[in-house]
Design a protein around this motif. Structure first.
Motif, PDB file in Angstrom:
ATOM      1  N   UNK A   1       0.803  -1.219   0.000  1.00  0.00           N
ATOM      2  CA  UNK A   1       0.000   0.000   0.000  1.00  0.00           C
ATOM      3  C   UNK A   1       0.842   1.277   0.000  1.00  0.00           C
ATOM      4  N   UNK A   2       2.014   1.209   0.609  1.00  0.00           N
ATOM      5  CA  UNK A   2       2.853   2.408   0.698  1.00  0.00           C
ATOM      6  C   UNK A   2       3.718   2.613  -0.539  1.00  0.00           C
ATOM      7  N   UNK A   3       3.704   1.679  -1.468  1.00  0.00           N
ATOM      8  CA  UNK A   3       4.507   1.817  -2.681  1.00  0.00           C
ATOM      9  C   UNK A   3       3.845   2.808  -3.635  1.00  0.00           C
ATOM     10  N   UNK A   4       4.625   3.707  -4.265  1.00  0.00           N
ATOM     11  CA  UNK A   4       4.019   4.731  -5.138  1.00  0.00           C
ATOM     12  C   UNK A   4       3.420   4.176  -6.427  1.00  0.00           C
ATOM     13  N   UNK A   5       3.747   2.945  -6.782  1.00  0.00           N
ATOM     14  CA  UNK A   5       3.177   2.336  -7.992  1.00  0.00           C
ATOM     15  C   UNK A   5       2.100   1.316  -7.630  1.00  0.00           C
ATOM     16  N   UNK A   6       2.459   0.315  -6.832  1.00  0.00           N
ATOM     17  CA  UNK A   6       1.502  -0.739  -6.488  1.00  0.00           C
ATOM     18  C   UNK A   6       0.382  -0.227  -5.594  1.00  0.00           C
ATOM     19  N   UNK A   7       0.689   0.730  -4.701  1.00  0.00           N
ATOM     20  CA  UNK A   7      -0.317   1.244  -3.784  1.00  0.00           C
ATOM     21  C   UNK A   7      -1.516   1.854  -4.486  1.00  0.00           C
ATOM     22  N   UNK A   8      -1.306   2.833  -5.378  1.00  0.00           N
ATOM     23  CA  UNK A   8      -2.449   3.406  -6.101  1.00  0.00           C
ATOM     24  C   UNK A   8      -3.202   2.369  -6.937  1.00  0.00           C
ATOM     25  N   UNK A   9      -2.481   1.413  -7.509  1.00  0.00           N
ATOM     26  CA  UNK A   9      -3.146   0.370  -8.304  1.00  0.00           C
ATOM     27  C   UNK A   9      -4.064  -0.471  -7.428  1.00  0.00           C
TER      28      UNK A   9
ATOM     29  N   UNK B   1      -4.990   0.050 -16.135  1.00  0.00           N
ATOM     30  CA  UNK B   1      -4.605   0.323 -14.754  1.00  0.00           C
ATOM     31  C   UNK B   1      -3.314   1.130 -14.714  1.00  0.00           C
ATOM     32  N   UNK B   2      -2.355   0.782 -15.560  1.00  0.00           N
ATOM     33  CA  UNK B   2      -1.084   1.512 -15.611  1.00  0.00           C
ATOM     34  C   UNK B   2      -1.307   2.961 -16.017  1.00  0.00           C
ATOM     35  N   UNK B   3      -2.218   3.175 -16.968  1.00  0.00           N
ATOM     36  CA  UNK B   3      -2.506   4.544 -17.404  1.00  0.00           C
ATOM     37  C   UNK B   3      -3.096   5.368 -16.268  1.00  0.00           C
ATOM     38  N   UNK B   4      -3.986   4.768 -15.486  1.00  0.00           N
ATOM     39  CA  UNK B   4      -4.571   5.479 -14.348  1.00  0.00           C
ATOM     40  C   UNK B   4      -3.522   5.818 -13.292  1.00  0.00           C
ATOM     41  N   UNK B   5      -2.576   4.918 -13.088  1.00  0.00           N
ATOM     42  CA  UNK B   5      -1.526   5.148 -12.093  1.00  0.00           C
ATOM     43  C   UNK B   5      -0.486   6.134 -12.619  1.00  0.00           C
ATOM     44  N   UNK B   6      -0.358   6.201 -13.954  1.00  0.00           N
ATOM     45  CA  UNK B   6       0.602   7.114 -14.558  1.00  0.00           C
ATOM     46  C   UNK B   6       1.979   6.516 -14.756  1.00  0.00           C
ATOM     47  N   UNK B   7       2.037   5.207 -14.975  1.00  0.00           N
ATOM     48  CA  UNK B   7       3.319   4.528 -15.212  1.00  0.00           C
ATOM     49  C   UNK B   7       3.154   3.609 -16.407  1.00  0.00           C
TER      50      UNK B   7
ATOM     51  N   UNK C   1       4.762  -2.146 -18.186  1.00  0.00           N
ATOM     52  CA  UNK C   1       5.834  -3.033 -17.716  1.00  0.00           C
ATOM     53  C   UNK C   1       6.216  -2.724 -16.272  1.00  0.00           C
ATOM     54  N   UNK C   2       6.310  -1.428 -15.933  1.00  0.00           N
ATOM     55  CA  UNK C   2       6.676  -1.049 -14.564  1.00  0.00           C
ATOM     56  C   UNK C   2       5.598  -1.487 -13.580  1.00  0.00           C
ATOM     57  N   UNK C   3       4.338  -1.266 -13.933  1.00  0.00           N
ATOM     58  CA  UNK C   3       3.259  -1.669 -13.037  1.00  0.00           C
ATOM     59  C   UNK C   3       3.270  -3.178 -12.812  1.00  0.00           C
ATOM     60  N   UNK C   4       3.384  -3.927 -13.890  1.00  0.00           N
ATOM     61  CA  UNK C   4       3.369  -5.386 -13.770  1.00  0.00           C
ATOM     62  C   UNK C   4       4.515  -5.868 -12.894  1.00  0.00           C
ATOM     63  N   UNK C   5       5.699  -5.270 -13.061  1.00  0.00           N
ATOM     64  CA  UNK C   5       6.867  -5.709 -12.289  1.00  0.00           C
ATOM     65  C   UNK C   5       6.721  -5.355 -10.812  1.00  0.00           C
ATOM     66  N   UNK C   6       6.386  -4.099 -10.531  1.00  0.00           N
ATOM     67  CA  UNK C   6       6.282  -3.671  -9.129  1.00  0.00           C
ATOM     68  C   UNK C   6       5.148  -4.391  -8.408  1.00  0.00           C
ATOM     69  N   UNK C   7       4.020  -4.517  -9.064  1.00  0.00           N
ATOM     70  CA  UNK C   7       2.877  -5.184  -8.451  1.00  0.00           C
ATOM     71  C   UNK C   7       3.213  -6.635  -8.144  1.00  0.00           C
TER      72      UNK C   7
ATOM     73  N   UNK D   1       0.265 -11.222 -10.291  1.00  0.00           N
ATOM     74  CA  UNK D   1      -0.008 -10.167 -11.273  1.00  0.00           C
ATOM     75  C   UNK D   1      -1.284  -9.400 -10.940  1.00  0.00           C
ATOM     76  N   UNK D   2      -1.412  -8.175 -11.452  1.00  0.00           N
ATOM     77  CA  UNK D   2      -2.583  -7.353 -11.138  1.00  0.00           C
ATOM     78  C   UNK D   2      -3.921  -8.017 -11.461  1.00  0.00           C
TER      79      UNK D   2
END
Length: 312
Positions: A205-213, A230-236, A239-245, A252-253
């Motif tokens: 939850x505290x991660x700036x990428x996975x948290x908002x997702x 989902x990545x577009x909504x988070x603004x990343x 590939x970055x969203x999939x990896x961090x999540x 996976x998300x």
């Protein structure tokens, strides 16, 4: 909406079992009530959880134990005391030989025990039905956890102790909400510990990428999400969203979303007037048939069978 709020925002305690126990050591209670989750708050004296695997966890005045069911366990003082009392489903109380103790040990409104002036006072609350506490949350908890009085920032034990023996109009509703508040506070305190072993969805939850997702998925499970959307909504990037999540949450998300939708559906199906079609729409399935097929594939039972098992 954060992950913990989302998990606790479904069905809650309804006429939950609550009891004030007054005991004189040595005492030992064998718990076989099959409750999904129990809370034991020690007002005075001490108590120990003893699991069938030998795990022993002690609690003192002001401490709260959260115990995950439905497997049996023992609560005793001192640990190792042979069981004297057995608590069965429906909170029926007997000796180990089966002799009924309900009348013998009754000490007043929601009060029970071996001695009205006993040095040990414990408040117990039990969530009887699995649907009252999200399965996804239950599977994230250890068998037992203790939140010491020093970690509490509210006088919840004292407040529940004051209210539990009262017999007033609406008292059950007051006690249900106090039990819910105690559970939420205990879990929030435990999850915040660095070494708690909190599940990935909580730590992320505290991660700036996975948290908002995660918050987007929890708040809007019915939307037709894709990783790209989902990545577009988070603004990343996707590939970055999939990896961090994946790194932080552990899956996976879209796999997480599928599990979250079914966890929500399992809780919503227990609402008295819920229809399969309405629940399907709420959690993002195109039809009742699609939800039913996914539910049975993942959980091994149909939505109807799930409802019958949890409300029997």
């Amino acid at each position: 909406m954060d992950a913990l709020t989302a998990l606790l925002d479904g069905p809650r305690a309804r006429g939950a079992f609550l009891l004030r126990s007054v005991l004189t050591p040595p005492w030992s209670l064998r718990i076989r009530d099959e409750a999904a989750l129990a809370i034991a708050a020690v007002v005075r004296g001490t108590a120990a959880y003893v699991g069938d695997d030998g795990e022993t966890v002690a609690a003192g005045p002001g401490d709260v134990m959260v115990i995950r069911g439905p497997q049996p366990y023992t609560v005793a003082e001192p640990p190792g005391t042979p069981p004297q009392i057995v608590i069965h489903p429906g909170q029926r109380c007997t000796t180990p030989d089966g002799e009924d103790l309900a009348e013998v040990m009754h000490l007043g409104v929601r009060t029970w025990g071996t001695d009205p002036d006993g040095p040990t006072l414990i408040l117990t609350g039990a969530y009887q039905l699995a649907g009252e506490v999200s399965r996804r949350l239950l599977t994230a908890l250890p068998r037992v956890l203790v939140v010491p009085r020093a970690e509490w920032d509210a006088p919840l034990v004292e407040l529940l102790a004051d209210e539990i023996a009262k017999d007033r109009p609406g008292q059950e509703a007051v006690l249900d909400r106090l039990l819910d508040l105690m559970l939420i506070t205990a879990l929030r305190t435990w999850l915040a510990r660095p070494a708690s072993g909190a599940p990935g969805w909580y730590r992320a939850q505290s991660d700036p990428v996975a948290g908002p997702a995660l918050r987007l998925l929890h708040h809007n499970p019915a939307l037709p999400w894709t990783v790209a959307g989902l990545a577009a909504k988070v603004g990343v990037s996707r590939a970055l969203l999939a990896r961090r999540f994946g790194e932080l949450v552990g899956e996976p998300p879209m796999a997480y979303l599928a599990g979250w939708r079914l966890a929500l559906a399992a809780d919503l199906l227990l609402e008295p007037d819920a229809t399969l079609a309405a629940v399907a729409r709420q959690v993002g399935y195109g039809s009742a048939f699609a939800l039913s097929a996914a539910f049975k594939r993942v959980r091994g039972v149909s939505p109807q069978a799930h409802r019958e098992q949890c409300t029997a």
